[in-house]
Scaffold this motif. Structure first.
Motif, PDB file in Angstrom:
ATOM      1  N   TRP A   9       0.753  -1.215  -0.031  1.00 16.04           N
ATOM      2  CA  TRP A   9      -0.056  -0.076  -0.214  1.00 16.04           C
ATOM      3  C   TRP A   9       0.998   1.297  -0.219  1.00 16.04           C
ATOM      4  N   SER A  10       1.958   1.279   0.810  1.00 10.59           N
ATOM      5  CA  SER A  10       2.912   2.352   0.953  1.00 10.59           C
ATOM      6  C   SER A  10       3.524   2.730  -0.405  1.00 10.59           C
ATOM      7  N   SER A  11       4.036   1.630  -1.244  1.00  9.65           N
ATOM      8  CA  SER A  11       4.519   2.128  -2.645  1.00  9.65           C
ATOM      9  C   SER A  11       3.702   2.367  -3.295  1.00  9.65           C
ATOM     10  N   GLY A  12       2.215   1.944  -3.374  1.00  4.00           N
ATOM     11  CA  GLY A  12       0.988   2.508  -4.229  1.00  4.00           C
ATOM     12  C   GLY A  12       1.046   3.922  -3.930  1.00  4.00           C
ATOM     13  N   PHE A  13       0.980   4.480  -2.747  1.00  5.87           N
ATOM     14  CA  PHE A  13       0.716   5.654  -2.575  1.00  5.87           C
ATOM     15  C   PHE A  13       1.839   6.514  -2.934  1.00  5.87           C
ATOM     16  N   ALA A  14       3.030   5.950  -2.785  1.00  8.43           N
ATOM     17  CA  ALA A  14       4.343   6.660  -3.480  1.00  8.43           C
ATOM     18  C   ALA A  14       4.166   7.033  -5.009  1.00  8.43           C
ATOM     19  N   ALA A  23      -9.498  11.703  -6.025  1.00  9.67           N
ATOM     20  CA  ALA A  23     -10.790  11.053  -5.610  1.00  9.67           C
ATOM     21  C   ALA A  23     -10.658  10.874  -3.769  1.00  9.67           C
ATOM     22  N   TYR A  24      -9.611  10.445  -3.359  1.00 13.50           N
ATOM     23  CA  TYR A  24      -9.502  10.550  -1.590  1.00 13.50           C
ATOM     24  C   TYR A  24      -9.779  11.865  -1.399  1.00 13.50           C
ATOM     25  N   ASP A  25      -9.162  12.899  -1.906  1.00  8.68           N
ATOM     26  CA  ASP A  25      -9.633  14.344  -1.210  1.00  8.68           C
ATOM     27  C   ASP A  25     -10.837  14.662  -1.647  1.00  8.68           C
ATOM     28  N   VAL A  55       2.810  13.539  10.398  1.00  8.03           N
ATOM     29  CA  VAL A  55       3.612  12.390   9.519  1.00  8.03           C
ATOM     30  C   VAL A  55       2.142  11.717   8.753  1.00  8.03           C
ATOM     31  N   ALA A  56       2.660  11.537   7.511  1.00 11.22           N
ATOM     32  CA  ALA A  56       1.704  10.966   6.393  1.00 11.22           C
ATOM     33  C   ALA A  56       0.387  11.790   6.337  1.00 11.22           C
ATOM     34  N   CYS A  57       0.719  13.062   5.975  1.00 14.01           N
ATOM     35  CA  CYS A  57      -0.154  14.207   5.919  1.00 14.01           C
ATOM     36  C   CYS A  57      -0.928  14.132   4.897  1.00 14.01           C
ATOM     37  N   GLY A  58      -0.897  13.212   3.728  1.00 19.91           N
ATOM     38  CA  GLY A  58      -1.630  13.189   2.698  1.00 19.91           C
ATOM     39  C   GLY A  58      -2.022  14.666   2.187  1.00 19.91           C
ATOM     40  N   PRO A  59      -3.252  14.866   1.871  1.00 16.76           N
ATOM     41  CA  PRO A  59      -3.671  16.008   1.088  1.00 16.76           C
ATOM     42  C   PRO A  59      -3.783  17.254   2.170  1.00 16.76           C
ATOM     43  N   GLY A  60      -3.033  17.060   3.257  1.00  8.40           N
ATOM     44  CA  GLY A  60      -2.802  18.172   4.395  1.00  8.40           C
ATOM     45  C   GLY A  60      -4.187  18.482   5.393  1.00  8.40           C
ATOM     46  N   THR A  61      -4.756  17.110   5.579  1.00  6.34           N
ATOM     47  CA  THR A  61      -6.032  17.311   6.401  1.00  6.34           C
ATOM     48  C   THR A  61      -5.978  17.793   7.793  1.00  6.34           C
ATOM     49  N   VAL A  62      -4.948  17.010   8.523  1.00  2.00           N
ATOM     50  CA  VAL A  62      -4.763  17.405   9.844  1.00  2.00           C
ATOM     51  C   VAL A  62      -3.858  18.718   9.830  1.00  2.00           C
ATOM     52  N   ALA A  79       4.338  16.087   6.309  1.00  2.00           N
ATOM     53  CA  ALA A  79       5.613  15.128   5.778  1.00  2.00           C
ATOM     54  C   ALA A  79       4.479  13.963   5.342  1.00  2.00           C
ATOM     55  N   ASP A  80       5.200  13.400   3.887  1.00  2.00           N
ATOM     56  CA  ASP A  80       4.394  12.376   3.240  1.00  2.00           C
ATOM     57  C   ASP A  80       5.044  11.741   2.234  1.00  2.00           C
ATOM     58  N   ILE A  81       5.110  10.551   1.933  1.00  2.00           N
ATOM     59  CA  ILE A  81       5.938   9.905   1.054  1.00  2.00           C
ATOM     60  C   ILE A  81       5.441  10.326  -0.582  1.00  2.00           C
ATOM     61  N   SER A  82       4.065  10.682  -0.350  1.00  2.00           N
ATOM     62  CA  SER A  82       3.387  10.633  -1.844  1.00  2.00           C
ATOM     63  C   SER A  82       3.521  12.101  -2.493  1.00  2.00           C
ATOM     64  N   ALA A  83       4.307  12.073  -3.648  1.00  2.00           N
ATOM     65  CA  ALA A  83       4.339  13.573  -4.258  1.00  2.00           C
ATOM     66  C   ALA A  83       3.096  13.885  -4.749  1.00  2.00           C
ATOM     67  N   SER A 106       9.741   9.920   3.561  1.00  2.00           N
ATOM     68  CA  SER A 106       9.033   8.337   4.079  1.00  2.00           C
ATOM     69  C   SER A 106       9.031   8.784   5.552  1.00  2.00           C
ATOM     70  N   ALA A 107       8.318   7.903   6.181  1.00  2.00           N
ATOM     71  CA  ALA A 107       8.060   8.010   7.921  1.00  2.00           C
ATOM     72  C   ALA A 107       9.489   7.419   8.404  1.00  2.00           C
ATOM     73  N   ALA A 108      10.055   6.524   7.779  1.00  2.00           N
ATOM     74  CA  ALA A 108      11.342   6.062   8.444  1.00  2.00           C
ATOM     75  C   ALA A 108      12.269   5.793   7.247  1.00  2.00           C
ATOM     76  N   CYS A 122      -0.387  11.393  13.842  1.00  2.00           N
ATOM     77  CA  CYS A 122      -0.020  10.411  12.540  1.00  2.00           C
ATOM     78  C   CYS A 122      -1.489   9.804  12.319  1.00  2.00           C
ATOM     79  N   GLN A 123      -2.369  10.448  11.524  1.00  2.00           N
ATOM     80  CA  GLN A 123      -3.703  10.031  11.385  1.00  2.00           C
ATOM     81  C   GLN A 123      -3.955   9.092  10.241  1.00  2.00           C
ATOM     82  N   HIS A 124      -4.164   7.852  10.493  1.00  2.00           N
ATOM     83  CA  HIS A 124      -4.259   6.646   9.647  1.00  2.00           C
ATOM     84  C   HIS A 124      -3.140   6.707   8.671  1.00  2.00           C
ATOM     85  N   GLY A 125      -2.112   6.677   9.296  1.00  2.00           N
ATOM     86  CA  GLY A 125      -0.670   6.520   8.468  1.00  2.00           C
ATOM     87  C   GLY A 125      -0.015   5.345   8.850  1.00  2.00           C
TER      88      GLY A 125
HETATM   89  C1  LIG Z   1      -5.145   7.087   4.539  1.00  2.00           C
HETATM   90  S1  LIG Z   1      -3.779   8.438   3.958  1.00  2.00           S
HETATM   91  C2  LIG Z   1      -3.899   9.544   5.313  1.00  2.00           C
HETATM   92  C3  LIG Z   1      -3.668  10.898   5.075  1.00  2.00           C
HETATM   93  C4  LIG Z   1      -3.798  11.969   6.119  1.00  2.00           C
HETATM   94  N1  LIG Z   1      -3.184  11.681   7.433  1.00  2.00           N
HETATM   95  C5  LIG Z   1      -5.328  12.198   6.302  1.00  2.00           C
HETATM   96  O1  LIG Z   1      -5.914  12.089   7.394  1.00  2.00           O
HETATM   97  O2  LIG Z   1      -6.080  12.594   5.530  1.00  2.00           O
HETATM   98  C6  LIG Z   1      -2.323   7.713   4.233  1.00  2.00           C
HETATM   99  C7  LIG Z   1      -1.266   8.573   3.935  1.00  2.00           C
HETATM  100  O3  LIG Z   1      -0.070   7.818   4.185  1.00  2.00           O
HETATM  101  C8  LIG Z   1       0.965   8.114   3.433  1.00  2.00           C
HETATM  102  N2  LIG Z   1       1.942   7.058   3.444  1.00  2.00           N
HETATM  103  C9  LIG Z   1       2.050   5.812   3.105  1.00  2.00           C
HETATM  104  N3  LIG Z   1       3.093   5.022   3.544  1.00  2.00           N
HETATM  105  C10 LIG Z   1       3.795   5.941   3.812  1.00  2.00           C
HETATM  106  C11 LIG Z   1       5.258   6.068   4.503  1.00  2.00           C
HETATM  107  N4  LIG Z   1       5.978   4.844   4.359  1.00  2.00           N
HETATM  108  N5  LIG Z   1       5.842   7.209   4.761  1.00  2.00           N
HETATM  109  C12 LIG Z   1       5.340   8.177   4.946  1.00  2.00           C
HETATM  110  N6  LIG Z   1       3.966   8.413   4.142  1.00  2.00           N
HETATM  111  C13 LIG Z   1       3.105   7.410   3.842  1.00  2.00           C
HETATM  112  C14 LIG Z   1       0.179   7.874   1.817  1.00  2.00           C
HETATM  113  O4  LIG Z   1       0.878   8.573   0.997  1.00  2.00           O
HETATM  114  C15 LIG Z   1      -1.121   8.693   2.497  1.00  2.00           C
HETATM  115  O5  LIG Z   1      -1.050  10.262   2.083  1.00  2.00           O
END
Ligand SMILES: C[S@@+](CC[C@H](N)C(=O)[O-])C[C@H]1O[C@@H](n2cnc3c(N)ncnc32)[C@H](O)[C@@H]1O
Length: 284
Positions: A9-14, A23-25, A55-62, A79-83, A106-108, A122-125
């Protein structure tokens, strides 16, 4: 130890496109992730003047809600892995509050300064990170001594009827293996006890863990909700379907989700594990 489903899933996001993440946003953020972000920020008592790392901010929600809460004297990093996620975040109108810096990482390892933040969220990351322990160590490093951590991770998919409907549609049309891969990402790390132990194991103190439910509303019907599959970890498998099977998938989603539709919108329960903790005042 690496979690294979999380890594996939992580590499799919990346590597996801902006269109897929849009569509997520469009569908998830206002209906689902903003209400949950407010729960997490309330729990952490984020206050004016503080510095916050998302961390894993996605489209900047939190990130964006935190920037409004900390105000002009505060500081916020997303911070997020997905450009693509970051491109969507950066394209949003400026928030009345702190300036936001977005970092593609990446987160690590996590490309932020050590000891620089009052709060890390870190919300749902976390469930997507291939090495969750390493990610929590990085969050610990980013916090100043005494700083607060807030983590949110979904409970089981059975407690989230809207997502369960999509999983059942995938099982009907594509098959149980793909359905299992769909569920193994966001709903692949659902034990509150394991989450609490992971946070303790990364050196945090004052750890408090609880489960919360929230009723949420998504604009549109089940067919529209199926658009979110483009932002899922099985998107590349679904992209191989014929046009006919794609339509069968949308119809199956519509059928499974119809009981949740009222007044043209989808009403669903959702449930999350929430853990808050502190970095101890003395550095371990
Ligand atoms: C479900 S979304 C949550 C986004 C955001 N926190 C929110 O509340 O809308 C998961 C996020 O985790 C990011 N993600 C997945 N794997 C990651 C990794 N290894 N390092 C950093 N971010 C990662 C994805 O790119 C995606 O933006």
């Amino acid at each position: 130890m690496e979690d294979e489903a999380a890594a996939s899933w992580s590499s799919g996001f990346a590597s996801a496109s902006v269109d897929a993440m849009q569509a997520y946003d469009d569908i998830f953020v206002s209906g689902l992730f903003i209400p949950w972000a407010n729960v997490l920020l309330d729990e952490l008592g984020v206050a004016p003047g503080e510095s916050v790392l998302d961390v894993a901010c996605g489209p900047g929600t939190v990130t964006r809600l935190a920037a409004a809460r900390v105000g002009r004297r505060g500081r916020v990093t997303g911070a997020d892995i997905s450009a693509s996620m970051l491109a969507i975040a950066k394209g949003k109108p400026a928030v009345e509050g702190a300036a936001i810096e977005y970092v593609e990482t990446s987160a690590a390892p996590l490309a932020v300064e050590s000891g620089a933040y009052d709060v890390v969220v870190c919300q749902h990351g976390l469930q997507f990170f291939p090495d969750r322990h390493a990610a929590l160590l990085e969050m610990h490093r980013a916090l100043r001594p005494g700083g607060r951590l807030g983590i949110a991770v979904w409970t089981a998919i059975e407690a989230q009827p809207s997502f369960l409907g999509l999983m059942r549609a995938i099982a009907d049309v594509v098959g149980p293996d793909t359905a299992a891969r769909y569920a193994a990402g966001p709903w692949g790390f659902t034990s509150l006890t394991d989450l609490e132990a992971l946070v303790v194991g990364a050196g945090f103190t004052d750890v408090r863990a609880r489960e919360q439910s929230l009723d949420v509303v998504f604009e549109g019907d089940g067919a529209r909700y199926a658009d979110t599959l483009a932002a899922s970890g099985v998107a590349s498998e679904l992209a191989q379907l014929s046009a006919e099977d794609c339509q069968r998938l949308v119809d199956a989603a519509d059928r499974h989700l119809r009981p949740l539709v009222r007044d043209g919108n989808l009403h669903s329960a959702s449930a999350t594990n929430i853990v808050v903790a502190r970095r101890g005042a003395t550095i371990p």
